[in-house]
Design a protein around this motif. Sequence first.
Motif, PDB file in Angstrom:
ATOM      1  N   GLY A   1       0.814  -1.228   0.000  1.00  0.00           N
ATOM      2  CA  GLY A   1       0.000   0.000   0.000  1.00  0.00           C
ATOM      3  C   GLY A   1       0.838   1.265   0.000  1.00  0.00           C
ATOM      4  N   THR A   2       2.035   1.217   0.550  1.00  0.00           N
ATOM      5  CA  THR A   2       2.917   2.394   0.594  1.00  0.00           C
ATOM      6  C   THR A   2       4.296   1.997   0.085  1.00  0.00           C
ATOM      7  OG1 THR A   2       3.633   1.867   2.814  1.00  0.00           O
ATOM      8  CG2 THR A   2       1.728   3.320   2.624  1.00  0.00           C
ATOM      9  N   THR A   3       5.034   2.984  -0.357  1.00  0.00           N
ATOM     10  CA  THR A   3       6.408   2.733  -0.811  1.00  0.00           C
ATOM     11  C   THR A   3       7.365   3.077   0.316  1.00  0.00           C
ATOM     12  OG1 THR A   3       6.536   4.963  -1.692  1.00  0.00           O
ATOM     13  CG2 THR A   3       5.865   3.223  -3.206  1.00  0.00           C
ATOM     14  N   PRO A   4       8.464   2.399   0.399  1.00  0.00           N
ATOM     15  CA  PRO A   4       9.405   2.706   1.462  1.00  0.00           C
ATOM     16  C   PRO A   4      10.034   4.090   1.254  1.00  0.00           C
ATOM     17  CG  PRO A   4      10.288   1.015  -0.001  1.00  0.00           C
ATOM     18  CD  PRO A   4       8.901   1.291  -0.420  1.00  0.00           C
TER      19      PRO A   4
END
Length: 82
Positions: free
Chosen positions: A74-77
Amino acid sequence: MSGDRKEDAVRRLLAGGAPPVPAGLCGDAVRRGERVRGRRRVVRRVLWLLALAGVVAFGVWASLARPWSVPPSGTTPPLTGW
């Protein structure tokens, strides 16, 4: 002696022979057995159909949902160190 009375009663029952059987008892028993067997056959077929429908429904769900694949993140690092 109650044991002797019971023994005598059992001996009288055994010596008396088989009790008379009603005339239509065999036919009634056969008809009832056929009904019971028919009901069991219907119930067994319905349960097999439900099991088959469950297997098909699971197969369709599994092919559409693909529960074995990893869901996308769901999110990028965060990017650090540039």
